[in-house]
Design an enzyme around this catalytic site. Structure first.
Site, PDB file in Angstrom:
ATOM      1  N   THR A  70      34.602  38.829  36.633  1.00 38.57           N
ATOM      2  CA  THR A  70      33.252  38.297  36.833  1.00 38.57           C
ATOM      3  C   THR A  70      32.461  39.237  37.740  1.00 38.57           C
ATOM      4  OG1 THR A  70      34.148  36.070  36.614  1.00 38.57           O
ATOM      5  CG2 THR A  70      31.940  36.264  37.579  1.00 38.57           C
ATOM      6  N   GLN A 177      39.941  40.230  27.998  1.00 41.06           N
ATOM      7  CA  GLN A 177      40.935  39.636  27.085  1.00 41.06           C
ATOM      8  C   GLN A 177      41.684  40.690  26.290  1.00 41.06           C
ATOM      9  OE1 GLN A 177      41.965  36.607  26.947  1.00 41.06           O
ATOM     10  NE2 GLN A 177      40.408  35.546  28.137  1.00 41.06           N
ATOM     11  N   SER A 197      40.557  42.035  34.517  1.00 40.73           N
ATOM     12  CA  SER A 197      40.981  41.039  35.492  1.00 40.73           C
ATOM     13  C   SER A 197      42.500  40.903  35.414  1.00 40.73           C
ATOM     14  CB  SER A 197      40.309  39.703  35.175  1.00 40.73           C
ATOM     15  OG  SER A 197      40.421  38.826  36.268  1.00 40.73           O
ATOM     16  N   ALA A 198      43.176  41.049  36.575  1.00 41.14           N
ATOM     17  CA  ALA A 198      44.639  41.165  36.594  1.00 41.14           C
ATOM     18  C   ALA A 198      45.365  39.920  36.076  1.00 41.14           C
ATOM     19  CB  ALA A 198      45.103  41.477  38.010  1.00 41.14           C
ATOM     20  N   HIS A 199      44.785  38.733  36.308  1.00 43.18           N
ATOM     21  CA  HIS A 199      45.544  37.519  35.968  1.00 43.18           C
ATOM     22  C   HIS A 199      45.658  37.273  34.469  1.00 43.18           C
ATOM     23  CE1 HIS A 199      42.225  34.552  35.098  1.00 43.18           C
ATOM     24  NE2 HIS A 199      41.521  35.438  35.765  1.00 43.18           N
ATOM     25  N   THR A 234      36.652  44.797  52.640  1.00 40.12           N
ATOM     26  CA  THR A 234      38.059  45.174  52.823  1.00 40.12           C
ATOM     27  C   THR A 234      38.843  44.823  51.568  1.00 40.12           C
ATOM     28  OG1 THR A 234      37.800  44.772  55.169  1.00 40.12           O
ATOM     29  CG2 THR A 234      40.064  44.838  54.342  1.00 40.12           C
ATOM     30  N   CYS A 321      32.946  22.042  29.414  1.00 42.56           N
ATOM     31  CA  CYS A 321      32.675  20.751  30.032  1.00 42.56           C
ATOM     32  C   CYS A 321      31.445  20.884  30.911  1.00 42.56           C
ATOM     33  CB  CYS A 321      33.865  20.310  30.870  1.00 42.56           C
ATOM     34  SG  CYS A 321      35.228  19.814  29.827  1.00 42.56           S
TER      35      CYS A 321
HETATM   36  N1  PMP Z   1      35.333  37.800  30.670  1.00 48.72           N
HETATM   37  C1  PMP Z   1      36.168  37.229  29.791  1.00 48.72           C
HETATM   38  C2  PMP Z   1      36.093  37.625  28.345  1.00 48.72           C
HETATM   39  C3  PMP Z   1      37.076  36.263  30.211  1.00 48.72           C
HETATM   40  O1  PMP Z   1      37.891  35.694  29.317  1.00 48.72           O
HETATM   41  C4  PMP Z   1      37.124  35.907  31.588  1.00 48.72           C
HETATM   42  C5  PMP Z   1      38.107  34.885  32.109  1.00 48.72           C
HETATM   43  N2  PMP Z   1      38.221  33.728  31.348  1.00 48.72           N
HETATM   44  C6  PMP Z   1      36.233  36.543  32.467  1.00 48.72           C
HETATM   45  C7  PMP Z   1      35.366  37.485  31.973  1.00 48.72           C
HETATM   46  C8  PMP Z   1      36.206  36.230  33.931  1.00 48.72           C
HETATM   47  O2  PMP Z   1      37.380  36.636  34.573  1.00 48.72           O
HETATM   48  P1  PMP Z   1      37.657  36.229  36.088  1.00 48.72           P
HETATM   49  O3  PMP Z   1      37.505  34.733  36.159  1.00 48.72           O
HETATM   50  O4  PMP Z   1      39.048  36.646  36.342  1.00 48.72           O
HETATM   51  O5  PMP Z   1      36.648  36.906  36.946  1.00 48.72           O
END
Ligand code: PMP
Length: 382
Positions: A70, A177, A197-199, A234, A321
């Protein structure tokens, strides 16, 4: 629990946690400090940056660590737009970007910046004629996702890069993705900036990066000396080390993609056989290997998710939602799917921890729960 919601987030890999723990407990000094512990932290940051650059095919100077996709998306869009030449003030998105990214697009429009959206076809793919019509010489920046988080549909990054560059614009790609699910190399992907995004690939939450091609101008949005002045604050060192460990673990992504696509096909074929009312969206176009977006007749997704929960299966709805109810998915709406069908959307997303046993369990247990409900739906249909 059977976890089939890997597009929302993924469980951190044990090796990721093992890489992070010694940093949390022992390498906690500030990377900007001159003393020994600070220098240790700085070295750990440098090593993680080198790993990220090696796995993603970029230079170390092209990596800007952020708090996730994001923030990387915001930095790219606002930062590249602010650095654009005079006369270039238009931004082109697609109508199926991530909900957070579309909010950013709306906030630009509210501030008087001309914003356009490339539409998608009924099958979820990008309308290239619409893209060509919108990407003109007054465009500063095109922002395109590499793969859609709901449908899994892959977007034509190289083709859009060619259009953007021919018009003198830069291309930002939200690869949140895509990375970890499909082979990726920054130096050859065609984009000028890429968010991750790492997660989403078994790393920790709250950490990501913007890859920015060397020489591309960007106005920082968070001021400070870190990340060569491009992103102040930081660094989340443990998170960054965890992200590097997760990338290092990816290995042969193409082979894993084949495994996931096979599991996904077993799931879709089995569900269609057991419940002929099953409709799978975007099944015939190039899409992410582990994503299955479908509906069971017009059974409300809430009912389906309740049954799945009872079975110990975690999946997701395609509805956003909002207070007081659910809105049909903007992605399905953009594809022209009627609201009553879109409100039945269920997303299964498989990942590294998914197994054939998970899929078989779902195939054995879900259809008997849904069949009577679908039969009832058929009888009460107008
Ligand atoms: N872009 C896409 C295509 C996503 O699928 C997501 C997470 N669902 C995000 C951005 C945002 O990632 P984050 O919440 O890790 O910042």
């Amino acid at each position: 629990m059977i976890y089939l919601d890997h597009n929302a987030t993924t469980p951190p890999a044990p090796a990721v946690i093992a890489a992070m723990l010694p940093v949390l407990s022992g390498v906690w000094a500030n990377t900007s400090s001159q003393h020994g512990p600070g220098q240790d932290a700085k070295r750990a940051l440098g090593a993680a940056r080198a790993t990220v650059a090696r796995v993603l095919g970029c230079k170390t100077v092209e990596v800007i660590f952020t708090s996730g996709a994001t923030e990387a998306n915001h930095l790219a869009v606002r930062g590249l737009l602010a650095a654009a030449a005079p006369g270039r003030n238009r931004v082109v998105f697609t109508s199926v970007e991530h909900a957070g990214h579309l909010r950013l697009a709306r906030s630009l429009a509210e501030a008087g910046i001309p914003v356009d959206f490339i539409t998608v076809r009924a099958n979820g793919t990008l309308d290239m004629a619409a893209a060509a019509a919108l990407i003109k010489p007054d465009v500063a920046l095109v922002s395109l996702m590499a793969a859609n988080n709901e449908t899994g549909v892959l977007m034509p990054v190289a083709e859009v890069a060619a259009l953007a560059h021919a018009a003198g614009a830069v291309l930002h790609v939200d690869a949140t993705q895509f990375i970890g699910k499909q082979p990726f190399n920054f130096s050859t992907c065609g984009a000028d900036a890429v968010s991750l995004s790492a997660h989403k690939f078994q790393g920790p939450k709250g950490v990501g990066a913007l890859l920015l091609r060397q020489g591309v101008a960007l106005v920082p949005q968070t001021l400070g000396s870190q990340e060569r002045g491009r992103r102040g604050g930081t660094e989340n060192l443990a998170g960054i080390v965890g992200m590097a460990a997760a990338l290092d673990l990816l290995g042969d992504v193409a082979t894993q993609a084949i495994r996931l696509a096979t599991l996904r096909d077993v799931l879709e074929t089995g569900l269609k056989q057991a419940l002929p009312e099953t409709h799978v969206w975007c099944q015939t176009v190039p899409r992410l290997p582990g994503t299955s977006y479908l509906r069971f007749g017009q059974l409300s997704v809430d009912v389906v998710l309740q049954r799945l929960d009872r079975l110990g299966v975690a999946a997701s709805s395609g509805a956003a939602c909002s207070s007081g109810g659910s809105e049909p998915s903007h992605v399905l709406t953009a594809m022209g799917v009627p609201a009553e069908e879109a409100l039945a959307a269920v997303r299964f997303s498989l990942g590294a921890t998914s197994t054939l046993a998970d899929v078989n369990h779902l195939l054995q247990t879900l259809p008997p729960l849904l069949a009577p409900l679908l039969h009832e739906e058929l009888l009460t249909a107008p």
